[in-house]
Scaffold this motif. Structure first.
Motif, PDB file in Angstrom:
ATOM      1  N   ALA A  57       0.817  -1.211   0.000  1.00  0.00           N
ATOM      2  CA  ALA A  57       0.000   0.000   0.000  1.00  0.00           C
ATOM      3  C   ALA A  57       0.853   1.264   0.000  1.00  0.00           C
ATOM      4  CB  ALA A  57      -0.936  -0.003   1.205  1.00  0.00           C
ATOM      5  N   SER A  58       2.089   1.153   0.475  1.00  0.00           N
ATOM      6  CA  SER A  58       2.992   2.312   0.493  1.00  0.00           C
ATOM      7  C   SER A  58       3.691   2.510  -0.852  1.00  0.00           C
ATOM      8  CB  SER A  58       4.047   2.142   1.594  1.00  0.00           C
ATOM      9  OG  SER A  58       5.029   1.183   1.222  1.00  0.00           O
ATOM     10  N   LYS A  59       3.291   1.712  -1.851  1.00  0.00           N
ATOM     11  CA  LYS A  59       3.854   1.765  -3.197  1.00  0.00           C
ATOM     12  C   LYS A  59       5.314   1.337  -3.221  1.00  0.00           C
ATOM     13  CE  LYS A  59       0.607   5.213  -4.911  1.00  0.00           C
ATOM     14  NZ  LYS A  59       0.435   6.510  -5.629  1.00  0.00           N
ATOM     15  N   ARG A  60       5.665   0.463  -2.255  1.00  0.00           N
ATOM     16  CA  ARG A  60       6.969  -0.173  -2.272  1.00  0.00           C
ATOM     17  C   ARG A  60       6.779  -1.663  -2.529  1.00  0.00           C
ATOM     18  NH1 ARG A  60       9.224   2.966   3.015  1.00  0.00           N
ATOM     19  NH2 ARG A  60       7.009   3.502   3.172  1.00  0.00           N
ATOM     20  N   GLU A  61       7.823  -2.326  -2.932  1.00  0.00           N
ATOM     21  CA  GLU A  61       7.735  -3.728  -3.329  1.00  0.00           C
ATOM     22  C   GLU A  61       8.035  -4.630  -2.137  1.00  0.00           C
ATOM     23  OE1 GLU A  61       7.008  -6.907  -5.742  1.00  0.00           O
ATOM     24  OE2 GLU A  61       6.780  -4.796  -6.284  1.00  0.00           O
ATOM     25  N   PRO A  62       7.031  -5.374  -1.636  1.00  0.00           N
ATOM     26  CA  PRO A  62       7.303  -6.303  -0.541  1.00  0.00           C
ATOM     27  C   PRO A  62       8.025  -7.548  -1.039  1.00  0.00           C
ATOM     28  CG  PRO A  62       4.993  -6.441  -1.180  1.00  0.00           C
ATOM     29  CD  PRO A  62       5.609  -5.365  -2.023  1.00  0.00           C
ATOM     30  N   SER A  63       9.003  -7.996  -0.269  1.00  0.00           N
ATOM     31  CA  SER A  63       9.692  -9.234  -0.609  1.00  0.00           C
ATOM     32  C   SER A  63      10.073  -9.944   0.679  1.00  0.00           C
ATOM     33  CB  SER A  63      10.931  -8.969  -1.467  1.00  0.00           C
ATOM     34  OG  SER A  63      11.860  -8.157  -0.770  1.00  0.00           O
ATOM     35  N   THR A  64      10.286 -11.257   0.568  1.00  0.00           N
ATOM     36  CA  THR A  64      10.547 -12.076   1.745  1.00  0.00           C
ATOM     37  C   THR A  64      11.674 -13.052   1.463  1.00  0.00           C
ATOM     38  OG1 THR A  64       8.187 -11.976   2.291  1.00  0.00           O
ATOM     39  CG2 THR A  64       9.515 -13.606   3.470  1.00  0.00           C
ATOM     40  N   ASP A  65      12.606 -13.129   2.397  1.00  0.00           N
ATOM     41  CA  ASP A  65      13.661 -14.130   2.363  1.00  0.00           C
ATOM     42  C   ASP A  65      13.344 -15.166   3.439  1.00  0.00           C
ATOM     43  OD1 ASP A  65      16.004 -15.585   2.129  1.00  0.00           O
ATOM     44  OD2 ASP A  65      17.203 -14.155   3.265  1.00  0.00           O
ATOM     45  N   VAL A  66      13.043 -16.394   3.020  1.00  0.00           N
ATOM     46  CA  VAL A  66      12.736 -17.464   3.970  1.00  0.00           C
ATOM     47  C   VAL A  66      14.046 -18.150   4.334  1.00  0.00           C
ATOM     48  CG1 VAL A  66      11.417 -19.569   4.401  1.00  0.00           C
ATOM     49  CG2 VAL A  66      10.459 -17.767   2.938  1.00  0.00           C
ATOM     50  N   THR A 124       7.474 -16.796  -0.008  1.00  0.00           N
ATOM     51  CA  THR A 124       8.267 -15.750  -0.654  1.00  0.00           C
ATOM     52  C   THR A 124       7.386 -14.807  -1.464  1.00  0.00           C
ATOM     53  OG1 THR A 124       8.696 -16.991  -2.698  1.00  0.00           O
ATOM     54  CG2 THR A 124      10.199 -17.361  -0.838  1.00  0.00           C
ATOM     55  N   ARG A 125       6.139 -15.216  -1.710  1.00  0.00           N
ATOM     56  CA  ARG A 125       5.256 -14.438  -2.587  1.00  0.00           C
ATOM     57  C   ARG A 125       4.190 -13.651  -1.833  1.00  0.00           C
ATOM     58  NH1 ARG A 125       5.233 -19.591  -5.150  1.00  0.00           N
ATOM     59  NH2 ARG A 125       3.110 -19.917  -4.362  1.00  0.00           N
ATOM     60  N   GLY A 126       3.989 -13.928  -0.553  1.00  0.00           N
ATOM     61  CA  GLY A 126       2.930 -13.246   0.183  1.00  0.00           C
ATOM     62  C   GLY A 126       3.070 -13.473   1.671  1.00  0.00           C
ATOM     63  N   SER A 127       2.029 -13.114   2.412  1.00  0.00           N
ATOM     64  CA  SER A 127       2.074 -13.215   3.862  1.00  0.00           C
ATOM     65  C   SER A 127       1.630 -14.598   4.324  1.00  0.00           C
ATOM     66  CB  SER A 127       1.169 -12.150   4.499  1.00  0.00           C
ATOM     67  OG  SER A 127      -0.196 -12.469   4.295  1.00  0.00           O
ATOM     68  N   ILE A 128       2.129 -15.000   5.478  1.00  0.00           N
ATOM     69  CA  ILE A 128       1.710 -16.285   6.035  1.00  0.00           C
ATOM     70  C   ILE A 128       0.239 -16.234   6.433  1.00  0.00           C
ATOM     71  CG2 ILE A 128       2.358 -15.773   8.438  1.00  0.00           C
ATOM     72  CD1 ILE A 128       3.449 -18.651   8.614  1.00  0.00           C
ATOM     73  N   GLU A 129      -0.238 -15.057   6.856  1.00  0.00           N
ATOM     74  CA  GLU A 129      -1.652 -14.914   7.222  1.00  0.00           C
ATOM     75  C   GLU A 129      -2.561 -15.153   6.026  1.00  0.00           C
ATOM     76  OE1 GLU A 129       0.688 -12.722   7.892  1.00  0.00           O
ATOM     77  OE2 GLU A 129       0.781 -12.478  10.081  1.00  0.00           O
ATOM     78  N   ALA A 130      -2.152 -14.664   4.855  1.00  0.00           N
ATOM     79  CA  ALA A 130      -2.949 -14.889   3.652  1.00  0.00           C
ATOM     80  C   ALA A 130      -2.979 -16.365   3.281  1.00  0.00           C
ATOM     81  CB  ALA A 130      -2.399 -14.059   2.494  1.00  0.00           C
ATOM     82  N   GLU A 131      -1.868 -17.058   3.490  1.00  0.00           N
ATOM     83  CA  GLU A 131      -1.830 -18.496   3.219  1.00  0.00           C
ATOM     84  C   GLU A 131      -2.763 -19.245   4.167  1.00  0.00           C
ATOM     85  OE1 GLU A 131      -0.399 -20.181   0.795  1.00  0.00           O
ATOM     86  OE2 GLU A 131       0.286 -18.295  -0.087  1.00  0.00           O
ATOM     87  N   PHE A 132      -2.756 -18.886   5.445  1.00  0.00           N
ATOM     88  CA  PHE A 132      -3.683 -19.509   6.391  1.00  0.00           C
ATOM     89  C   PHE A 132      -5.132 -19.267   5.958  1.00  0.00           C
ATOM     90  CE2 PHE A 132      -0.314 -18.902   9.888  1.00  0.00           C
ATOM     91  CZ  PHE A 132       0.069 -20.226   9.843  1.00  0.00           C
TER      92      PHE A 132
END
Length: 205
Positions: A57-66, A124-132
């Motif tokens: 929403a802040s117009k930045r790119e979210p990314s995750t390193d597992v 790596t593509r989204g939030s764990i909450e969304a997966e749940f």
């Protein structure tokens, strides 16, 4: 040549607009363009908005390193940390979250087997909450606690801050239909992340 220059100019204008939208530069008529520090990601822990969503929403790119995705049996230390009984089989997940390459938080989760409805790649593509939520484990109760910590070597490296830097940590327990199925131990960057909220009705009975 004229078409090439015009196309490059259009690309520069578009890219400058994107950088300005992200809060990295500002423009004032008569004063030119100025580089700004990126605004901290504002998080409201009492809401269901995920950090992944807030970064987007802040117009930045979210990314995750597992960094970790492995099964454990809870020993005494893990039981004390998570509240799950000794011997409980749990999936331990360690992730670092970034906003356009800037570190925002480091997450450590412990999840019961029944609620593991995702693989490592999905995180790596989204939030764990969304997966749940998307796989039958939508949270209907959250308990959270905020505490102060100092960064050890591992967290300091993840958040790109000096060892010993004070930071905020959240213990966040997730429930569905009375079943405690996940705890997130979230350590937030002391500069790039902030917790905000609003209290209504102050002073009323």
């Amino acid at each position: 040549l004229h078409r090439l220059i015009r196309r490059q100019r259009q690309m520069c204008i578009r890219d400058r607009g994107d950088i300005e939208a992200r809060g990295l530069i500002s423009r004032t008529q008569g004063s030119g363009t100025r580089v700004e520090g990126a605004a901290a990601i504002q998080h409201h822990p009492e809401t269901s908005h995920t950090l992944f969503e807030l970064i987007a929403a802040s117009k930045r790119e979210p990314s995750t390193d597992v960094r970790e995705f492995s099964w454990i049996l809870a020993d005494a230390d893990a039981s004390l940390l998570t509240g799950f009984p000794i011997g409980r089989r749990l999936l331990r997940i360690v992730r670092d979250r970034y906003a356009s390459g800037v570190p925002i938080a480091s997450f450590e989760n412990f999840v019961i087997p029944e609620a593991v409805v995702f693989d490592r790649e999905a995180l790596t593509r989204g939030s764990i909450e969304a997966e749940f939520a998307g796989n039958g484990w939508a949270t209907d109760r959250i308990e959270y606690e905020l505490t102060a910590v100092v960064l050890d070597e591992v967290l300091a490296a993840s958040l790109q801050m000096p060892v010993g830097t004070p930071a905020l940590r959240e213990h966040r327990r997730s429930y569905r239909d009375g079943v405690y199925y996940n705890i997130g131990i979230n350590t937030y960057h002391p500069v790039n992340h902030s917790i905000t909220g609003v209290v209504d009705g102050v002073g009323t009975a």
